[in-house]
Design a protein around this motif. Structure first.
Motif, PDB file in Angstrom:
ATOM      1  N   UNK A   1      37.367  53.673  68.092  1.00 30.83           N
ATOM      2  CA  UNK A   1      38.576  54.408  68.477  1.00 30.83           C
ATOM      3  C   UNK A   1      38.607  55.761  67.771  1.00 30.83           C
ATOM      4  N   UNK A   2      38.256  55.784  66.488  1.00 35.46           N
ATOM      5  CA  UNK A   2      38.247  57.053  65.755  1.00 35.46           C
ATOM      6  C   UNK A   2      37.312  58.054  66.434  1.00 35.46           C
ATOM      7  N   UNK A   3      36.119  57.588  66.795  1.00 35.45           N
ATOM      8  CA  UNK A   3      35.171  58.505  67.434  1.00 35.45           C
ATOM      9  C   UNK A   3      35.615  58.892  68.841  1.00 35.45           C
ATOM     10  N   UNK A   4      36.359  58.027  69.479  1.00 32.31           N
ATOM     11  CA  UNK A   4      36.953  58.374  70.782  1.00 32.31           C
ATOM     12  C   UNK A   4      37.974  59.490  70.580  1.00 32.31           C
TER      13      UNK A   4
ATOM     14  N   UNK B   1      39.399  65.236  71.019  1.00 32.38           N
ATOM     15  CA  UNK B   1      39.789  66.492  70.364  1.00 32.38           C
ATOM     16  C   UNK B   1      38.693  67.550  70.539  1.00 32.38           C
ATOM     17  N   UNK B   2      37.458  67.146  70.371  1.00 30.81           N
ATOM     18  CA  UNK B   2      36.324  68.069  70.502  1.00 30.81           C
ATOM     19  C   UNK B   2      36.289  68.674  71.906  1.00 30.81           C
ATOM     20  N   UNK B   3      36.675  67.882  72.890  1.00 29.88           N
ATOM     21  CA  UNK B   3      36.676  68.342  74.286  1.00 29.88           C
ATOM     22  C   UNK B   3      37.941  69.130  74.632  1.00 29.88           C
ATOM     23  N   UNK B   4      38.864  69.289  73.674  1.00 31.01           N
ATOM     24  CA  UNK B   4      40.014  70.150  73.875  1.00 31.01           C
ATOM     25  C   UNK B   4      41.301  69.464  74.293  1.00 31.01           C
ATOM     26  N   UNK B   5      41.380  68.153  74.177  1.00 30.94           N
ATOM     27  CA  UNK B   5      42.608  67.439  74.553  1.00 30.94           C
ATOM     28  C   UNK B   5      43.687  67.664  73.499  1.00 30.94           C
ATOM     29  N   UNK B   6      44.928  67.689  73.940  1.00 27.66           N
ATOM     30  CA  UNK B   6      46.068  67.856  73.027  1.00 27.66           C
ATOM     31  C   UNK B   6      46.385  66.505  72.376  1.00 27.66           C
TER      32      UNK B   6
ATOM     33  N   UNK C   1      34.200  66.341  60.635  1.00 25.77           N
ATOM     34  CA  UNK C   1      33.285  67.474  60.473  1.00 25.77           C
ATOM     35  C   UNK C   1      31.847  67.054  60.759  1.00 25.77           C
ATOM     36  N   UNK C   2      31.443  65.858  60.302  1.00 25.55           N
ATOM     37  CA  UNK C   2      30.101  65.334  60.607  1.00 25.55           C
ATOM     38  C   UNK C   2      29.952  65.103  62.111  1.00 25.55           C
ATOM     39  N   UNK C   3      31.003  64.540  62.731  1.00 31.03           N
ATOM     40  CA  UNK C   3      30.984  64.288  64.167  1.00 31.03           C
ATOM     41  C   UNK C   3      30.806  65.599  64.933  1.00 31.03           C
ATOM     42  N   UNK C   4      31.618  66.596  64.611  1.00 28.47           N
ATOM     43  CA  UNK C   4      31.564  67.882  65.316  1.00 28.47           C
ATOM     44  C   UNK C   4      30.210  68.558  65.103  1.00 28.47           C
ATOM     45  N   UNK C   5      29.686  68.513  63.882  1.00 27.44           N
ATOM     46  CA  UNK C   5      28.375  69.114  63.606  1.00 27.44           C
ATOM     47  C   UNK C   5      27.283  68.406  64.406  1.00 27.44           C
ATOM     48  N   UNK C   6      27.374  67.090  64.493  1.00 26.58           N
ATOM     49  CA  UNK C   6      26.400  66.336  65.281  1.00 26.58           C
ATOM     50  C   UNK C   6      26.464  66.692  66.751  1.00 26.58           C
TER      51      UNK C   6
END
Length: 190
Positions: free
Chosen positions: A15-18, A23-28, A64-69
């Motif tokens: 769920x956290x990674x979801x 968020x990474x894809x721009x959802x509010x 931050x690790x997720x976004x960098x990956x």
């Protein structure tokens, strides 16, 4: 004091990674909370994902690790697509061997930047890939030799048919080679 710092950490990793992906894809925040997977987890755990929780999550090391990956993955995929288009445009991927060499170079590049696997070292993997390339090269060479042999047999067959056709033409006409040549010269065939 060692407990989670925000409500998101109480949710399962899936769920956290979801949430991170959304968020990474721009959802509010409202769209993230409305997501069926996220909403089911909130209902199950009882930990709401309010704006302060999400703001803390975006500052977390895990996000931050997720976004960098994701950034690294997107850059690699885009670079791979560009390289493949360039190689296709110049005809560098015209054979199985060329494709195998390209894949080997890509694997080596990836292995240089990756930590060693538990089961196989990077050197062993590169050696295995190189042996695979040699096998592909031998297989392609064998295939090309077989095709070459088939073409030579077909050429010999056609030459024989041509020779037999020429012999039958001579027999049918009853003329000698010199006479046929003279007739062909007079007709403008030679």
């Amino acid at each position: 004091m060692g407990g989670p710092r925000n409500n998101l950490t109480w949710h399962p990793a899936k769920v956290r990674y979801r949430v991170y992906a959304l968020h990474y894809e721009g959802y509010s925040a409202a769209q993230i909370n409305a997501d069926p997977v996220v909403a089911a987890s909130v209902a199950k755990t009882g930990y709401r994902l309010h704006n302060n929780t999400l703001a803390a999550a975006w500052r977390s090391a895990e996000y931050k690790r997720y976004a960098a990956g994701r950034d690294k993955t997107f850059a690699a995929v885009e670079g791979e697509q560009i390289a493949q288009r360039v190689l296709e445009d110049v005809g560098a991927l015209s054979s199985v061997t060329d494709v195998a060499r390209y894949e080997l170079a890509r694997e080596i590049r990836e292995l240089i930047g990756v930590a060693p696997d538990e089961g196989e070292s990077a050197v062993e993997r590169i050696e295995r890939l190189t042996r695979s390339l040699a096998t592909v090269t031998r297989d392609e060479s064998a295939r090309l030799k077989a095709e070459n042999a088939e073409l030579k047999a077909r050429i010999a067959e056609l030459e024989l048919q041509l020779h037999e056709a020429g012999e039958s033409r001579k027999i049918a006409s009853g003329l000698s080679d010199d006479a046929i040549r003279q007739i062909e010269e007079q007709a403008g065939l030679l």
